[in-house]
Design a protein around this motif. Structure first.
Motif, PDB file in Angstrom:
ATOM      1  N   GLY A   1      -1.900   1.091   6.125  1.00 47.71           N
ATOM      2  CA  GLY A   1      -1.363   2.002   7.130  1.00 47.71           C
ATOM      3  C   GLY A   1      -1.366   3.446   6.663  1.00 47.71           C
ATOM      4  O   GLY A   1      -1.994   3.812   5.670  1.00 47.71           O
ATOM      5  N   ASP A   2      -0.606   4.296   7.381  1.00 46.86           N
ATOM      6  CA  ASP A   2      -0.534   5.715   7.045  1.00 46.86           C
ATOM      7  C   ASP A   2       0.269   5.914   5.763  1.00 46.86           C
ATOM      8  O   ASP A   2       1.099   5.100   5.383  1.00 46.86           O
ATOM      9  CB  ASP A   2       0.145   6.485   8.182  1.00 46.86           C
ATOM     10  CG  ASP A   2      -0.666   6.386   9.466  1.00 46.86           C
ATOM     11  OD1 ASP A   2      -1.902   6.295   9.362  1.00 46.86           O
ATOM     12  OD2 ASP A   2      -0.057   6.369  10.548  1.00 46.86           O
ATOM     13  N   ASP A   3       0.012   7.041   5.057  1.00 44.74           N
ATOM     14  CA  ASP A   3       0.699   7.324   3.798  1.00 44.74           C
ATOM     15  C   ASP A   3       2.180   7.543   4.037  1.00 44.74           C
ATOM     16  O   ASP A   3       2.617   8.062   5.052  1.00 44.74           O
ATOM     17  CB  ASP A   3       0.094   8.561   3.138  1.00 44.74           C
ATOM     18  CG  ASP A   3      -1.334   8.330   2.696  1.00 44.74           C
ATOM     19  OD1 ASP A   3      -2.067   9.315   2.544  1.00 44.74           O
ATOM     20  OD2 ASP A   3      -1.702   7.153   2.504  1.00 44.74           O
ATOM     21  N   ASN A   4       2.957   7.132   3.038  1.00 45.07           N
ATOM     22  CA  ASN A   4       4.405   7.342   3.076  1.00 45.07           C
ATOM     23  C   ASN A   4       4.805   7.933   1.725  1.00 45.07           C
ATOM     24  O   ASN A   4       4.817   7.235   0.715  1.00 45.07           O
ATOM     25  CB  ASN A   4       5.128   6.012   3.333  1.00 45.07           C
ATOM     26  CG  ASN A   4       6.607   6.202   3.559  1.00 45.07           C
ATOM     27  OD1 ASN A   4       7.277   6.896   2.807  1.00 45.07           O
ATOM     28  ND2 ASN A   4       7.107   5.571   4.600  1.00 45.07           N
ATOM     29  N   ASN A   5       5.119   9.245   1.705  1.00 43.55           N
ATOM     30  CA  ASN A   5       5.358   9.965   0.449  1.00 43.55           C
ATOM     31  C   ASN A   5       6.514   9.386  -0.347  1.00 43.55           C
ATOM     32  O   ASN A   5       6.448   9.260  -1.580  1.00 43.55           O
ATOM     33  CB  ASN A   5       5.607  11.447   0.718  1.00 43.55           C
ATOM     34  CG  ASN A   5       4.351  12.133   1.244  1.00 43.55           C
ATOM     35  OD1 ASN A   5       3.241  11.699   0.930  1.00 43.55           O
ATOM     36  ND2 ASN A   5       4.523  13.180   2.039  1.00 43.55           N
ATOM     37  N   LYS A   6       7.585   9.020   0.332  1.00 45.40           N
ATOM     38  CA  LYS A   6       8.761   8.505  -0.369  1.00 45.40           C
ATOM     39  C   LYS A   6       8.439   7.183  -1.060  1.00 45.40           C
ATOM     40  O   LYS A   6       8.821   6.955  -2.214  1.00 45.40           O
ATOM     41  CB  LYS A   6       9.922   8.320   0.605  1.00 45.40           C
ATOM     42  CG  LYS A   6      10.489   9.631   1.130  1.00 45.40           C
ATOM     43  CD  LYS A   6      11.680   9.362   2.035  1.00 45.40           C
ATOM     44  CE  LYS A   6      12.283  10.692   2.555  1.00 45.40           C
ATOM     45  NZ  LYS A   6      13.439  10.453   3.443  1.00 45.40           N
ATOM     46  N   ILE A   7       7.741   6.314  -0.341  1.00 41.87           N
ATOM     47  CA  ILE A   7       7.409   5.010  -0.915  1.00 41.87           C
ATOM     48  C   ILE A   7       6.459   5.186  -2.092  1.00 41.87           C
ATOM     49  O   ILE A   7       6.622   4.562  -3.150  1.00 41.87           O
ATOM     50  CB  ILE A   7       6.789   4.095   0.153  1.00 41.87           C
ATOM     51  CG1 ILE A   7       7.820   3.803   1.254  1.00 41.87           C
ATOM     52  CG2 ILE A   7       6.292   2.796  -0.460  1.00 41.87           C
ATOM     53  CD1 ILE A   7       7.274   2.997   2.397  1.00 41.87           C
TER      54      ILE A   7
END
Length: 804
Positions: free
Chosen positions: A122-128
């Motif tokens: 999926g789309d990037d998730n900076n926190k994860i």
């Protein structure tokens, strides 16, 4: 890549299949699979069975419905995968067949069920991603020799554990070696002194059991005096156990009853010749002379007088069936009595050497008693024999019966006495064995106790226990670090899953449905559901029509959805960038012509053009789809950085009676892929076969359907206003009505059974089939230009003149 199926046996319809013998070219070399492999086979020929073999390499399981299945798949590097090593390869397999559909698209068989979800990145998730980075930093690097972080701690703990393990192992193995020598060494081992210690199967496990006994507080070692006594006791030799004596069953009373009945039996006096009745000697003399004269002499050989017909009738009445039967019964009973005598005399033979000498006197007395009892019993039986022989000599005269003395009980008493002596002897052996076993056991424990003192057993055991304590501590520390690493790795995997998007998987399926098939009425949606007791959501796929869950999908819609789902799943997180071996089994079931082309387009664009495969297999039963599959072409970048074309191979699966085989696809099927060409070839082969056997019988069995389809196509183009009718069949055969009627019978009865149930249960009448096939070929040969073109299209030699 897969090179070949070397062997297949007891796997569905494949029995004793051997690649080398079935797929050799004209030069004798076996053909192998290539990058792209096109497989054609009619329904029920075995295509799905092959796909199940390959799918077992993907799932690691074989259905338990197959009985003793076996196969061997050879890979390009020469290694082989068998039914026993389906999990030991490193190939990524992806198989589309009915089993894949059943497991992943359960709604097809159960409308209330769902579709197995899959995720695409999926789309990037900076926190994860930041959290993942922190966890990976804590873990450090696990490059061998340059570990950092927790991986370094793990490496250090592993080294300490290995050192403790080796120290403990060396000490324990040293002690085990000494104990093993005492147990089984040929020089000092207890095993090889079984005559003294009593166990020729002695081993280290039994030695350790003895150590537990001698080390316990209850054990007291024997004295030297006791040791000497035990040595003398074990030298006594025990005899083998005497086999159980089975006392025979005597039938004296039964024989007496039968003898009395025969001796006193009355023979009818009617029609008897008085002179012969009065004289037994004369009666026997006449009876013996009858077979010497009957139908051989007209006069008496003794007195030379004529023997009249009336005299013969008198003799026949005199020597009737009743008296003859009585003689046979007497002879039969005498045989039984003789058998009884043999039984009594041979039942027991006393062998003194198998008994201990203490029983000699009893055995001598018993032998004398046995001889006397057998003699008396035989004499009683002889009394019966004498009376039976006397009655046989006087067959016409009833005699009195004398009861013999019953000596059977005396004989039975002797046998019972012998049985008791056997028991006494065996019991004596048991007692001796028990005492000797006790002595040998005591001597063995004494030997073990002395040996433990010699090797300093207690000191060695104490040292080993200390090393074991250090090993346990090292193992605990190692496990603690491994558990911490595993926890963080699982947390990283969980976080990475959060980056994945199941909705993208559903959108990918919808993209294929809309872009390639123009199917906008059905869509796939990812539904999220709460999991009791957990914060995360459970994802499931549902088929939606007009905003609601779809039910009652047509077979065509199910086929489209299943295939789009499979192709989209090639982009899931477990397959992406892996270049799997792909096997697609008959993907166009229940699809019309337009959709068949779209399936081909999807294959070409999403698999061939994208190059997302190591090897591709596509099987089909549809000749139109086969025509499209021939167009599958593409190229890939080789190791030398040059573009190379994918190599293709064509195969056909043929069912021969109850077994299937794989063959190279005929040239005409590769070049002229129409059902019309195929049907013509089947009719031609049926007309040419001379000897019917198991290898070609299927040609006749399928002839009815093949002929019907051939006429449907041929007559439609010849008479487009009528197609195949009774009239056009007559026109096809001209004035010869008989072949047309015959062909009509085959087309209607054999291809559809026409409601005649019995015909479906009887063998096909081969002569009718071949006559019709020859008539069809003969009629086609009237247009030699077209007939030769048909022959060329199926790879047959051109016919210059009529041959049928």
């Amino acid at each position: 890549m897969i090179r070949k199926f070397k062997k297949i046996d007891n796997f569905g319809i494949f029995k004793a299949f051997d690649w080398e013998s079935e797929l050799c070219d004209q030069s004798g070399h076996a053909r192998n699979f290539q990058h792209i492999n096109i497989i054609y086979g009619r329904n029920y020929s075995g295509k799905t069975t092959l796909s199940r073999i390959v799918r077992s390499l993907e799932t690691g399981e074989i259905s338990d419905k197959f009985e003793r299945p076996s196969f061997s798949i050879e890979l390009a590097d020469g290694t082989c995968i068998t039914q026993d090593t389906i999990t030991a390869h490193n190939k990524k397999m992806r198989v589309f067949n009915e089993d894949f559909v059943r497991e992943n698209l359960r709604f097809i068989t159960n409308p209330d069920d769902n579709i197995e979800p899959f995720a695409i990145l999926g789309d990037d998730n900076n926190k994860i991603e930041k959290k993942i980075e922190e966890l990976e930093t804590e873990l450090g690097s696990k490059q061998v020799g340059n570990e950092t972080g927790l991986y370094f701690q793990k490496s250090t703990a592993n080294k300490k554990y290995t050192e403790a393990f080796e120290s403990h192992k060396t000490a324990a193995n040293g002690l085990d070696k000494k104990l093993g020598d005492k147990a089984t060494d040929t020089k000092i081992g207890i095993k090889y002194k079984s005559e003294r210690f009593g166990d020729q199967n002695y081993n280290i496990q039994k030695l350790k059991q003895d150590i537990e006994i001698v080390e316990s507080s209850n054990y007291h070692s024997i004295t030297d005096e006791q040791k000497a006594q035990y040595d003398e006791l074990i030298s006594e030799k025990a005899l083998q156990a005497i086999a159980e004596f089975q006392i025979p069953i005597l039938n004296f009373q039964d024989l007496v009853t039968q003898a009395e009945n025969l001796v006193t039996k009355k023979v009818s006096e009617s029609d008897k010749i008085e002179e012969l009745v009065k004289s037994a000697v004369l009666n026997r003399w006449v009876n013996e002379g009858r077979p010497l004269h009957k139908d051989k002499r007209d006069k008496c050989a003794f007195c030379d007088n004529s023997i009249s017909d009336s005299r013969w009738r008198e003799l026949e009445k005199h020597f009737d069936k009743e008296s003859e039967q009585l003689k046979k019964d007497i002879d039969g009973l005498i045989k039984k009595i003789n058998t009884e005598q043999n039984l009594a005399s041979s039942a027991l033979s006393i062998e003194k050497p198998i008994f201990y000498s203490k029983f000699d006197e009893k055995l001598d007395k018993l032998g004398s008693t046995l001889k006397d009892a057998v003699s008396k019993y035989e004499e009683s039986l002889n009394t019966l024999i004498r009376q039976l022989n006397f009655r046989k000599e006087n067959i016409l005269n009833q005699t009195s019966f004398e009861d013999p003395i019953d000596a059977s009980e005396n004989l039975l008493d002797v046998w019972r006495s012998y049985e008791l002596l056997c028991t006494e002897s065996n019991n004596f052996t048991s007692s001796l064995n028990d005492e000797q076993k006790k002595a040998k056991n005591a001597l063995r424990l004494k030997e073990v106790s002395d040996y433990l003192i010699t090797i300093g057993y207690k000191d060695q055991l104490s040292s080993i226990n200390e090393l074991k304590s250090k090993l346990d501590n090292a193992a605990q520390e190692k496990k603690r670090i491994e558990d911490e690493i595993k926890q963080k790795e699982e947390l990283i995997a969980s976080k990475k899953r959060e980056l994945k998007d199941e909705e993208k998987g559903a959108k990918k399926v919808n993209e294929y449905l809309n872009n390639f098939f123009g199917h906008q009425f059905l869509t796939l949606e990812a539904k999220k559901e709460d999991i009791p007791g957990e914060e995360s959501k459970q994802i499931r796929f549902e088929v939606i029509r007009d905003g609601k869950k779809a039910y009652h999908l047509s077979e065509g819609e199910c086929s489209l959805l299943a295939f789009c789902y499979f192709l989209a799943k090639l982009d899931d997180v477990d397959t992406r960038n892996m270049k799997p071996i792909i096997w697609i089994d008959d993907p166009i079931s229940s699809l019309d012509g337009n959709h068949i082309f779209f399936v081909y387009s999807l294959l070409h664009e999403e698999i061939i053009s994208s190059g997302k495969f190591e090897q591709l297999f596509v099987s089909t039963h549809n000749l139109d789809f086969l025509k499209y599959l021939q167009r599958l072409e593409g190229s890939f970048l080789g190791q030398d950085a040059k573009l190379k074309n994918y190599q293709k191979a064509y195969f056909i699966i043929i069912r021969q009676d109850k077994a299937a085989t794989i063959k190279p696809m005929p040239e005409y099927l590769k070049k002229y892929v129409t059902e019309f060409n195929y049907l013509f070839h089947q009719v031609l082969k049926c007309s040419r076969i001379e000897d019917i056997d198991d290898t070609n019988y299927i040609t006749f069995y399928n002839f009815a359907n093949n002929a019907r389809k051939f006429f449907e196509i041929y007559l439609y183009y010849k008479y487009p206003d009528q197609g195949m009718t009774e009239e056009t069949l007559k026109l096809f055969f001209g004035e010869e009505r008989i072949p047309a009627v015959l062909t009509g019978r085959i087309n209607n009865e054999y291809s559809h059974l026409c409601g005649v149930f019995e015909r479906g249960a009887r063998p096909v009448e081969v002569p009718e089939m071949q006559v019709a096939a020859k008539q069809i070929i003969t009629r086609l040969q009237e247009d030699m230009e077209q007939f030769n073109a048909l022959l060329k299209s199926v790879g047959e030699s051109v016919a210059m003149e009529t041959t049928c």
